[in-house]
Design an enzyme around this catalytic site. Structure first.
Site, PDB file in Angstrom:
ATOM      1  N   CYS A 242       0.842  -1.195   0.000  1.00 54.78           N
ATOM      2  CA  CYS A 242       0.000   0.000   0.000  1.00 54.78           C
ATOM      3  C   CYS A 242       0.876   1.243   0.000  1.00 54.78           C
ATOM      4  O   CYS A 242       1.724   1.404   0.873  1.00 54.78           O
ATOM      5  CB  CYS A 242      -0.895  -0.011   1.236  1.00 54.78           C
ATOM      6  SG  CYS A 242      -1.826   1.507   1.436  1.00 54.78           S
TER       7      CYS A 242
ATOM      8  N   CYS B 106      -0.744   5.949   7.150  1.00 52.87           N
ATOM      9  CA  CYS B 106      -2.021   5.462   7.669  1.00 52.87           C
ATOM     10  C   CYS B 106      -1.831   4.733   8.992  1.00 52.87           C
ATOM     11  O   CYS B 106      -0.882   3.980   9.170  1.00 52.87           O
ATOM     12  CB  CYS B 106      -2.642   4.528   6.624  1.00 52.87           C
ATOM     13  SG  CYS B 106      -4.127   3.702   7.189  1.00 52.87           S
TER      14      CYS B 106
ATOM     15  N   ASP C  81     -14.493 -14.933  25.728  1.00 53.90           N
ATOM     16  CA  ASP C  81     -13.903 -14.227  24.582  1.00 53.90           C
ATOM     17  C   ASP C  81     -14.105 -12.731  24.791  1.00 53.90           C
ATOM     18  O   ASP C  81     -14.859 -12.079  24.067  1.00 53.90           O
ATOM     19  CB  ASP C  81     -14.587 -14.708  23.287  1.00 53.90           C
ATOM     20  CG  ASP C  81     -13.963 -14.118  22.039  1.00 53.90           C
ATOM     21  OD1 ASP C  81     -12.968 -13.370  22.147  1.00 53.90           O
ATOM     22  OD2 ASP C  81     -14.483 -14.390  20.937  1.00 53.90           O
TER      23      ASP C  81
ATOM     24  N   CYS D  48      -8.033 -11.255  22.608  1.00 59.06           N
ATOM     25  CA  CYS D  48      -7.486 -10.378  21.562  1.00 59.06           C
ATOM     26  C   CYS D  48      -6.438  -9.446  22.157  1.00 59.06           C
ATOM     27  O   CYS D  48      -5.951  -8.552  21.488  1.00 59.06           O
ATOM     28  CB  CYS D  48      -8.606  -9.594  20.890  1.00 59.06           C
ATOM     29  SG  CYS D  48      -9.613  -8.677  22.044  1.00 59.06           S
TER      30      CYS D  48
HETATM   31  N1  SAH Z   1     -17.379 -14.541  20.922  1.00 64.36           N
HETATM   32  C1  SAH Z   1     -17.878 -13.615  19.948  1.00 64.36           C
HETATM   33  C2  SAH Z   1     -17.661 -12.141  20.321  1.00 64.36           C
HETATM   34  C3  SAH Z   1     -16.338 -11.742  20.914  1.00 64.36           C
HETATM   35  S1  SAH Z   1     -16.018 -10.010  20.986  1.00 64.36           S
HETATM   36  C4  SAH Z   1     -17.284 -13.900  18.595  1.00 64.36           C
HETATM   37  O1  SAH Z   1     -16.298 -14.615  18.473  1.00 64.36           O
HETATM   38  O2  SAH Z   1     -17.828 -13.425  17.604  1.00 64.36           O
HETATM   39  C5  SAH Z   1     -16.439  -9.559  22.595  1.00 64.36           C
HETATM   40  C6  SAH Z   1     -17.926  -9.385  22.821  1.00 64.36           C
HETATM   41  O3  SAH Z   1     -18.097  -9.053  24.201  1.00 64.36           O
HETATM   42  C7  SAH Z   1     -18.602  -8.292  22.023  1.00 64.36           C
HETATM   43  O4  SAH Z   1     -19.734  -8.827  21.384  1.00 64.36           O
HETATM   44  C8  SAH Z   1     -19.032  -7.259  23.099  1.00 64.36           C
HETATM   45  O5  SAH Z   1     -20.237  -6.616  22.788  1.00 64.36           O
HETATM   46  C9  SAH Z   1     -19.174  -8.112  24.317  1.00 64.36           C
HETATM   47  N2  SAH Z   1     -19.004  -7.496  25.648  1.00 64.36           N
HETATM   48  C10 SAH Z   1     -18.226  -6.443  25.992  1.00 64.36           C
HETATM   49  N3  SAH Z   1     -18.251  -6.265  27.318  1.00 64.36           N
HETATM   50  C11 SAH Z   1     -19.063  -7.216  27.847  1.00 64.36           C
HETATM   51  C12 SAH Z   1     -19.463  -7.556  29.179  1.00 64.36           C
HETATM   52  N4  SAH Z   1     -19.037  -6.867  30.233  1.00 64.36           N
HETATM   53  N5  SAH Z   1     -20.283  -8.621  29.334  1.00 64.36           N
HETATM   54  C13 SAH Z   1     -20.719  -9.339  28.268  1.00 64.36           C
HETATM   55  N6  SAH Z   1     -20.368  -9.051  26.998  1.00 64.36           N
HETATM   56  C14 SAH Z   1     -19.544  -8.009  26.779  1.00 64.36           C
END
Ligand code: SAH
Length: 460
Positions: free
Chosen positions: A73, A79, A389, A416
């Site tokens: 890029c 960026c 997650d 992540c």
């Molecule tokens: N497991 C899913 C989403 C992971 S991302 C996948 O793989 O697609 C993290 C998610 O946690 C998001 O959807 C976000 O909205 C949610 N989130 C953020 N804080 C939270 C909390 N305190 N309790 C429950 N969910 C939460």
């Protein structure tokens, strides 16, 4: 030697920092240099000095590192979207794996675990299924859309983004042309005036379905018909909507969505599970690697069909539904109400009847559930497997505490952010659990982020 601001020095880059920046020393004094690669010999200008370290700007590469490559890029350096395009992809993977390993061992004090090599991408370009382009004007008054320059809010106009689905080039052009022709004002952060803030796009990897959602500082879109006419000429167009965000904030999306044309969501598949995805819901951005990640999560969950499983931070139920076929019952918990609606719908369209979803904060819903069931002496307070997650800030301690009380045999932690992962693993290891396996998956080629999935087993 005393290091001075605005002076130019030569140095060799010997390490990489957590944001992908080069690190090296001039006469024992540490300097962080963006855009420099480990192994580079460079000319650097000191731009900021702290007591024990400083920041430099890369002025010239004197002798390039063997890991340095020409970014595809032309806007990569300016960026803020990609941090590692100038580094060989194999080296990027090694860097990510090392970052995770260092944090687990240094911060998490984790040892004696299995770590397989990071799962890299076959093609680390054009992989993203979701984009959020800020819209504004440049100095000449032309409409621009693209990405923010690193750490600023000035917009780099991006004709073609090398990590996005190629169709985005056409989508952005369509919206920009419409704005120019119909005098639609982009939003101006400084004055809080103007209408169009962001262009959000989503493209189904398997289905090819396309969503365009304009985030606007208002309730309605003037001259919307010609925009709809232009966008619907694009193959795969499934959903055109607006999201209302009238707040003066950095948060991209507001809570209200209106569908202007087509459906309010797109559909896509991961493996053979079909998902409906609406604009406000979280959905992994790299469909190819997501399949790898969920495959590992499923393997680590070690399900035989009789288990009670919790999927915390479940989004639209992606992992829940991936696991449901191999479990007795799955409970999902998610904070965004629209995502839970999607999750319930997704269970339905896949004929999955053993998944149940709760809206709320995981750190409130799960302890409440546990206390209620436990007080009644109900076996339902137990879980066999818990999957978490969380977003980058990791799990709340209240949640970790309850998870331990629920005494699952296995915890599968999808993360992540390795720094908060390390912190949370340390907590779990202090409470009778042991980290057994760690697998990194590269979901963000050319960027610094890395996804990690861990298997944690109960030992007491
Ligand atoms: N497991 C899913 C989403 C992971 S991302 C996948 O793989 O697609 C993290 C998610 O946690 C998001 O959807 C976000 O909205 C949610 N989130 C953020 N804080 C939270 C909390 N305190 N309790 C429950 N969910 C939460």
């Amino acid at each position: 030697m005393e290091i001075k601001k605005n002076e130019v020095y030569t140095m060799t880059i010997s390490d990489l920092g957590s944001e992908g920046e080069g690190i090296g020393k001039i006469d024992g004094f540490t300097l962080f240099v963006k855009d420099a690669v480990i192994g580079d010999e460079i000319e650097v200008k000191v731009i900021k000095l702290k007591k024990n370290y400083g920041y430099g700007r890369l002025m010239r590469v004197i002798k390039p590192s063997p890991y340095r490559v020409e970014p595809k890029c032309p806007k990569a350096r300016a960026c803020g979207g990609c941090q590692l395009q100038h580094m060989d992809y194999k080296k990027q993977l090694e860097y990510k794996q090392n970052k995770v390993q260092n944090l687990l061992e240094r911060v998490g004090k984790i040892s004696d675990y299995e770590m397989a090599p990071i799962i890299g991408m076959e093609n680390p370009y054009f992989y993203r299924n979701k984009a959020q382009f800020p819209v504004g004007r440049n100095k000449d008054g032309d409409i621009v859309a693209g990405f923010y320059a690193g750490r600023t809010h000035s917009i780099i106009d991006t004709e073609c983004c090398y990590i996005q689905h190629p169709l985005n080039t056409e989508l952005i052009r369509c919206v920009k042309d419409w704005m120019t022709q119909y005098h639609i004002e982009p939003y101006d952060e400084t004055s809080g005036k103007g209408l169009v803030r962001h262009i959000l796009t989503r493209i189904g990897y398997v289905t090819g379905e396309v969503m365009v959602c304009l985030v606007i500082n208002g309730e309605r879109l003037p001259s919307q018909q010609p925009l709809i006419e232009a966008l619907t000429k694009i193959k795969g167009m499934t959903s055109i909507c607006i999201n209302v965000n009238k707040e003066r904030t950095n948060v991209i999306l507001g809570s209200k969505v209106k569908t202007l044309w087509g459906r309010g969501y797109i559909e896509d598949y991961i493996g053979d599970v079909k998902y409906q995805i609406s604009p406000l819901s979280f959905y992994q951005v790299n469909p190819v690697q997501t399949k790898m990640l969920y495959g590992k999560a499923l393997e680590f969950a070690g399900l035989s069909g009789s288990e009670t499983v919790w999927d915390l931070y479940c989004g639209i139920g992606t992992i829940s539904l991936f696991l449901a076929k191999n479990a007795a019952h799955v409970y999902g918990v998610e904070i965004v109400p629209q995502a839970v609606e999607d999750a319930k719908n997704n269970a339905k369209i896949n004929g999955i009847e053993n998944a149940e979803f709760f809206v709320g904060k995981a750190e409130e819903v799960v302890p409440d559930f546990y206390e209620r069931k436990h007080a009644r002496g109900s076996g339902e307070a137990h879980a066999d497997v818990i999957v978490v997650d969380p977003p980058r800030k990791g799990c709340d301690e209240k949640l970790l505490e309850t998870m331990v009380k629920m005494a699952p045999e296995r915890i599968v932690y999808v993360s992540c952010d390795p720094a908060t992962l390390a912190r949370d693993l340390k907590y779990l290891e202090g409470e009778g659990y042991k980290v057994k396996k760690v697998q990194c998956v590269d979901m963000f080629g050319q960027g610094v982020h890395v996804e990690t999935v861990c298997l944690i087993s109960r030992i007491k």
